[in-house]
Structure formats: structure tokens, C-alpha cells
Write a protein that holds these residues in place. Structure first.
Motif, PDB file in Angstrom:
ATOM      1  N   GLY B  32      -6.758  34.468 -15.189  1.00  0.00           N
ATOM      2  CA  GLY B  32      -6.559  33.647 -16.549  1.00  0.00           C
ATOM      3  C   GLY B  32      -7.989  33.479 -17.088  1.00  0.00           C
ATOM      4  N   LEU B  33      -7.862  33.018 -18.514  1.00  0.00           N
ATOM      5  CA  LEU B  33      -9.289  32.684 -19.185  1.00  0.00           C
ATOM      6  C   LEU B  33      -9.913  31.525 -18.263  1.00  0.00           C
ATOM      7  N   SER B  34     -11.323  31.533 -18.526  1.00  0.00           N
ATOM      8  CA  SER B  34     -12.116  30.625 -18.360  1.00  0.00           C
ATOM      9  C   SER B  34     -11.953  29.441 -19.282  1.00  0.00           C
ATOM     10  N   GLU B  35     -12.482  28.295 -19.092  1.00  0.00           N
ATOM     11  CA  GLU B  35     -12.743  27.156 -19.953  1.00  0.00           C
ATOM     12  C   GLU B  35     -13.167  27.432 -21.446  1.00  0.00           C
ATOM     13  N   ALA B  36     -14.366  28.245 -21.078  1.00  0.00           N
ATOM     14  CA  ALA B  36     -15.016  28.605 -22.482  1.00  0.00           C
ATOM     15  C   ALA B  36     -14.339  29.575 -23.257  1.00  0.00           C
ATOM     16  N   GLN B  37     -13.410  30.344 -22.580  1.00  0.00           N
ATOM     17  CA  GLN B  37     -12.715  31.361 -23.162  1.00  0.00           C
ATOM     18  C   GLN B  37     -11.351  30.710 -23.916  1.00  0.00           C
ATOM     19  N   VAL B  41      -9.942  30.605 -27.938  1.00  0.00           N
ATOM     20  CA  VAL B  41      -8.521  30.676 -28.418  1.00  0.00           C
ATOM     21  C   VAL B  41      -8.086  29.537 -29.291  1.00  0.00           C
ATOM     22  N   LEU B  42      -8.319  28.450 -28.892  1.00  0.00           N
ATOM     23  CA  LEU B  42      -8.046  27.320 -29.452  1.00  0.00           C
ATOM     24  C   LEU B  42      -8.654  27.242 -30.867  1.00  0.00           C
ATOM     25  N   ARG B  43     -10.083  27.792 -30.760  1.00  0.00           N
ATOM     26  CA  ARG B  43     -10.581  27.498 -32.125  1.00  0.00           C
ATOM     27  C   ARG B  43     -10.371  28.878 -33.032  1.00  0.00           C
ATOM     28  N   LEU B  44      -9.560  29.564 -32.777  1.00  0.00           N
ATOM     29  CA  LEU B  44      -9.239  30.956 -33.697  1.00  0.00           C
ATOM     30  C   LEU B  44      -8.767  30.408 -34.881  1.00  0.00           C
ATOM     31  N   PRO B  45      -8.870  30.836 -36.044  1.00  0.00           N
ATOM     32  CA  PRO B  45      -8.348  30.619 -37.201  1.00  0.00           C
ATOM     33  C   PRO B  45      -6.602  30.733 -37.479  1.00  0.00           C
ATOM     34  N   ASN B 181       2.565  14.538 -13.765  1.00  0.00           N
ATOM     35  CA  ASN B 181       1.380  15.009 -14.561  1.00  0.00           C
ATOM     36  C   ASN B 181       0.123  14.602 -14.473  1.00  0.00           C
ATOM     37  N   LEU B 182      -0.667  15.316 -14.772  1.00  0.00           N
ATOM     38  CA  LEU B 182      -2.017  14.870 -14.706  1.00  0.00           C
ATOM     39  C   LEU B 182      -2.488  14.469 -16.376  1.00  0.00           C
ATOM     40  N   GLU B 183      -1.336  14.691 -17.235  1.00  0.00           N
ATOM     41  CA  GLU B 183      -1.476  14.241 -18.679  1.00  0.00           C
ATOM     42  C   GLU B 183      -2.331  14.796 -19.445  1.00  0.00           C
ATOM     43  N   THR B 184      -3.751  14.829 -19.118  1.00  0.00           N
ATOM     44  CA  THR B 184      -4.691  15.228 -19.838  1.00  0.00           C
ATOM     45  C   THR B 184      -6.030  15.737 -19.323  1.00  0.00           C
ATOM     46  N   ALA B 185      -7.187  16.066 -19.947  1.00  0.00           N
ATOM     47  CA  ALA B 185      -8.244  16.279 -19.145  1.00  0.00           C
ATOM     48  C   ALA B 185      -8.716  15.164 -18.341  1.00  0.00           C
ATOM     49  N   ARG B 186      -9.556  15.717 -17.173  1.00  0.00           N
ATOM     50  CA  ARG B 186     -10.116  14.556 -16.486  1.00  0.00           C
ATOM     51  C   ARG B 186     -10.743  13.565 -17.299  1.00  0.00           C
ATOM     52  N   SER B 187     -11.927  14.324 -18.345  1.00  0.00           N
ATOM     53  CA  SER B 187     -12.750  13.576 -19.112  1.00  0.00           C
ATOM     54  C   SER B 187     -12.292  12.535 -20.107  1.00  0.00           C
ATOM     55  N   HIS B 188     -10.749  12.938 -20.296  1.00  0.00           N
ATOM     56  CA  HIS B 188     -10.184  12.320 -21.577  1.00  0.00           C
ATOM     57  C   HIS B 188      -9.144  10.848 -20.626  1.00  0.00           C
ATOM     58  N   GLY B 224      -5.332  12.462 -28.782  1.00  0.00           N
ATOM     59  CA  GLY B 224      -6.695  12.197 -29.423  1.00  0.00           C
ATOM     60  C   GLY B 224      -7.985  13.100 -28.434  1.00  0.00           C
ATOM     61  N   GLU B 225      -7.397  13.746 -27.740  1.00  0.00           N
ATOM     62  CA  GLU B 225      -8.424  14.757 -26.970  1.00  0.00           C
ATOM     63  C   GLU B 225      -8.964  15.812 -27.749  1.00  0.00           C
ATOM     64  N   THR B 226     -10.170  16.207 -27.651  1.00  0.00           N
ATOM     65  CA  THR B 226     -10.948  17.296 -28.574  1.00  0.00           C
ATOM     66  C   THR B 226     -10.416  18.564 -28.094  1.00  0.00           C
ATOM     67  N   LEU B 227     -10.785  19.719 -28.879  1.00  0.00           N
ATOM     68  CA  LEU B 227     -10.295  20.917 -28.282  1.00  0.00           C
ATOM     69  C   LEU B 227     -10.955  21.539 -26.885  1.00  0.00           C
ATOM     70  N   GLU B 228     -12.281  20.896 -26.946  1.00  0.00           N
ATOM     71  CA  GLU B 228     -13.027  21.027 -25.654  1.00  0.00           C
ATOM     72  C   GLU B 228     -12.253  20.244 -24.356  1.00  0.00           C
ATOM     73  N   GLN B 229     -11.888  19.195 -24.820  1.00  0.00           N
ATOM     74  CA  GLN B 229     -11.101  18.571 -23.691  1.00  0.00           C
ATOM     75  C   GLN B 229      -9.628  19.394 -23.395  1.00  0.00           C
ATOM     76  N   ARG B 230      -9.056  19.693 -24.416  1.00  0.00           N
ATOM     77  CA  ARG B 230      -7.694  20.554 -24.184  1.00  0.00           C
ATOM     78  C   ARG B 230      -8.152  21.835 -23.342  1.00  0.00           C
ATOM     79  N   ALA B 231      -9.271  22.546 -23.600  1.00  0.00           N
ATOM     80  CA  ALA B 231      -9.663  23.787 -22.843  1.00  0.00           C
ATOM     81  C   ALA B 231      -9.972  23.328 -21.485  1.00  0.00           C
ATOM     82  N   GLU B 232     -10.659  22.268 -21.194  1.00  0.00           N
ATOM     83  CA  GLU B 232     -11.052  21.684 -19.997  1.00  0.00           C
ATOM     84  C   GLU B 232      -9.611  21.343 -19.151  1.00  0.00           C
TER      85      GLU B 232
END
Ligand code: SF4
Ligand SMILES: [Zn+2]
Ligand SMILES: [Zn+2]
Lengths: 69, 345
Positions: B32-37, B41-45, B181-188, B224-232
């Protein structure tokens, strides 16, 4: 869906004749069972099950769509 | 791992195009892809969405196979929950139109029968609670026994946070899978729930796994999560290694703190599906609530061809889904076989 907007809006509970219920109608046609009795505007007890729903108003009794799906 | 890299608007980085990297890493090697990877993908146009979905579909076919797992869910106890999950119309703390309701045993068994008729292999019993009390545990015991006696279907439960004793009892009842469900990223998470913690949810999931039940754990996109948090969130789920990940898209429900949020946009939701599949190549990835509003009929098909390999058919807990027949017709049109019960045992 049969129960949408009567005297009262089944989605928001407001008077159907006043205000804008376009969003309410859209939700009722897509993903929401009625939550308010269209006759008196009371909040209903609603049970959703996999194939239908049943909504009960303490004054006006039960409506269901279970037979339709 | 792709960290600091020279990203361009097309998704090309210092280590090469992210989808080319994913093709080798995820499709070929099953890693599987890492968080940065995932973030890349989430930022692809938008113009690369079709390509991302096609790759996610190839990954799904390669590592999960062609079968689609069908599930039905039912709310045994609706509304009146003491927790404050900001998306939830069943919290008793908000001014939501959803009133408390209990389903009796006969209707529970009937719901399981109706679900089995669709070809579903899973039937999940859900209660809106922080965790089960003795009354609910007893209802579950009676209900699960009745369903197992009368219906050919795996029974799953979703009853909130559990004690070790409750985990053991559910496993002994023959509960096949447990959803939490964990529902969302830990940070969010603190922006979404304040009455319990992400870590408490994680603990329940660990106990469920240790007791031998399958773990079902996902969340809601668009809170309301950021794309970073979605990857997280994607990699936090991957770390849990759940058997199944249900993907919901926010339904802004009246009276809830999230009533004012926008419905997630279709292309955004689809890119998220592709990214989650690339983060978790071997997991059952299930279409759950909100797809009707976010994706519509066409988007549902795109999702099925973009990494999804399971669906909830029929209605949800407080919201309605498309008629089950419509989803079954879609699978038929897409020539996607429904997973049989004997494949799940
Ligand atoms: S614990 Fe479950 S039912 Fe209760 S508010 Fe949170 S999501 Fe809703
Ligand atoms: Zn209205
Ligand atoms: Zn009434």
C-alpha cells in the motif's frame, strides 16, 4: 415516495405553504424518510429497515412504504 | 517513501509520476501507498481521475478478485445516543428530528431475511449507543440466535465501544464481524467527537481482532478534514489492517453541528476512493452511506470501477438508499459477480 409535503413539510416540519422547501423535497426524494407528520407537523417515530420505513405520528397513526419496495 | 519532492500540477514528483509508482508498488507488489504517497494521489488534478480509478480497479481485481460483497444493515436501536459525534442525527445531544425507536425481534429477523434475498452475505445489526448495556446485550443474544437459526447469512454487529467481557460474549454468540469506525484521522477526531477519544475506539478494535471476529472499520469523508488528514486517515486504517473499510460521504443532517457543511463533491469522493484502495490493496472497501447524494447513479458505477468491492444494499440506519434491485442491476450490468456465502466462511 408519497409523503412529501402536505400541510407541513415532512423534512423540516415547517408550514408547507410558507418558505422554500425545494431542498426538503430533494432530500425526501433521495435519501430521507418523512420525519414530521404532514398533517400536524409533529415529529414522528421513524423506523428505517433495509427495504422500507415506517413513520408513526402520535395523533395521526402510521404510514409506511414497506409494501412498495 | 516520497517525501520532499518536486511536485508538479500533473502529479509528477522527483521520484516519478505517483500513478506510475503506484502501478509498480501497489499493483505489482501489493504494498500500500505511504501517507505522503496517498496525499499525492489526493492532490492529482481532475483530468487524472479516470486514470487513478482505472489503476485502483486493477489493484482491486488483482489483490481482491472479481467478487463483490453485498451487505445489509439495520438499526436495532435508533436515536437517543449520549455521544456527540457531530455528523450524527442519532445523538440525543442535538436538536435532530430523529426520535428514539427500537426494532423488535420479529422485524429484525424479517430484515435479515429480506437482506439475504438480495444475495447479501453480511447482515449488520447496529445500535446508537456509546456501548451496549445488559438489556442490549440480551437483545443481541436473542436476535443473533434467531437469525442464525432461520437465515443463511453472516451476522455482524455495531454497538459502539466494548468491554473485554462484551467482546468475548459477542464472539461466543457467533458474531462474524464487528463494525466500529474510527470515522476520521486521529488529528481531526477532536473536531468531530468530544465525548470519547479516537484511542478508545482503537482499543475496542484491538480487542475485537484478538477475539477472532473480523474487524470492520471505516469512516466519513467530507467532515472538514484537510487532504493531509484524509491521507493520514487512510494510512491509520491501513495500519489497523481491517478486514473491511466502509466509506461514507457526509450527509449534512438537520440539527447536527455539521448540518451546514457541503455535500462532498463527486470527483473529490472518487479520487478519495482510488487513494484509499491504493493505500489498502487487499481490504474489502465498501460503499456505504452518502453515495446517493455525493455520487448519484453514474458516480456509483465509477466507484465500482475505481476500487470498491463491496456495497451496502437497501436502506441505511436513518437514511434511505437506492432500492436494492437498482444496485443488483448495476452489478449485473458491470458483470460483477456477487460473493457467495460459502466463500466467506
Ligand atoms: S456513538 Fe454512534 S450513534 Fe452515538 S452519536 Fe456517535 S455515531 Fe451517533
Ligand atoms: Zn421543508
Ligand atoms: Zn400528525
Amino acid at each position: 415516495m408519497t409523503t412529501t409535503v402536505g400541510t407541513f413539510c415532512s423534512f423540516c416540519g415547517g408550514e408547507a405553504a410558507s418558505g422554500d422547501h425545494e431542498h426538503c423535497r430533494a432530500r425526501l426524494s433521495l435519501i430521507d424518510p418523512p420525519r414530521y407528520c404532514p398533517e400536524c407537523g409533529r415529529r414522528m417515530v421513524v423506523q428505517v429497515d433495509p427495504m422500507g420505513w415506517t413513520a408513526r405520528c402520535s395523533r395521526h397513526g402510521e404510514t409506511t412504504n414497506a409494501a412498495q419496495r | 517513501m516520497t517525501t520532499a519532492s518536486t511536485e508538479t500540477a500533473t502529479g509528477t514528483t522527483g521520484e516519478g509520476d505517483i500513478l506510475a509508482v503506484a502501478r509498480e508498488q501497489v499493483l505489482e507488489r501489493g504494498e500500500g501507498l505511504s501517507e505522503a504517497q496517498v496525499l499525492e494521489v489526493l492532490r492529482l488534478p481532475a483530468e487524472r481521475l479516470t486514470e487513478a480509478l482505472a489503476l485502483a480497479h486493477d489493484v482491486r481485481m488483482r489483490w481482491c478478485g472479481p467478487d463483490i460483497e453485498v451487505e445489509g444493515i439495520v438499526s436495532l436501536k435508533t436515536g437517543g445516543c449520549p455521544e456527540d459525534c457531530h455528523f450524527c442525527s442519532q445523538s440525543g445531544l442535538f436538536d435532530s428530528p430523529v426520535r428514539a425507536a427500537w426494532l423488535d425481534k420479529d422485524r429484525l429477523v424479517e430484515a435479515a431475511k429480506q437482506t439475504a434475498k438480495t444475495g447479501a452475505t453480511e447482515f449488520c445489526i447496529v445500535a446508537a449507543v456509546r456501548g451496549p448495556d445488559e438489556k442490549l446485550m440480551e437483545q443481541i443474544r436473542v436476535g443473533v440466535a434467531a437469525i442464525r437459526a432461520e437465515v443463511d447469512i453472516n451476522v455482524a454487529c455495531s454497538l459502539g465501544m466494548l468491554t473485554q467481557d462484551q467482546v468475548d460474549r459477542l464472539a461466543a454468540m457467533g458474531v462474524h464481524r464487528y463494525n466500529h469506525n474510527l470515522e476520521t484521522a486521529r488529528s481531526h477526531f477532536p473536531e468531530v467527537v468530544t465525548t470519547h477519544t479516537w484511542e478508545e475506539r482503537w482499543e475496542t478494535l484491538q480487542m475485537v481482532r484478538a477475539a477472532g471476529m473480523e474487524v470492520c472499520c471505516g469512516g466519513i469523508v467530507g467532515m472538514g478534514e484537510t487532504l493531509e488528514q484524509r491521507a493520514e486517515f487512510a494510512v491509520q486504517l491501513a495500519e489497523l489492517e481491517p478486514d473491511e473499510v466502509p466509506m461514507n460521504f457526509l450527509i449534512p443532517n438537520p440539527g447536527t453541528p455539521f448540518a451546514h457543511l457541503e455535500v462532498p463533491q463527486g470527483p473529490d469522493a472518487l479520487m478519495t476512493i482510488a487513494a484509499f484502495r491504493l493505500a489498502m490493496p487487499k481490504t474489502v472497501l465498501r460503499f456505504a452511506g452518502g453515495r446517493e447524494l455525493t455520487l448519484g447513479d453514474l458516480g456509483a458505477e465509477q466507484g465500482m470501477l475505481g476500487g470498491i468491492n463491496a456495497i451496502i444494499v437497501g436502506n441505511y440506519l436513518t437514511n434511505l438508499g437506492r432500492p436494492a434491485e437498482q444496485d443488483l442491476e448495476m452489478l449485473d450490468t458491470l458483470k460483477m459477480p456477487i460473493k457467495a456465502l460459502n466463500d466467506t466462511l
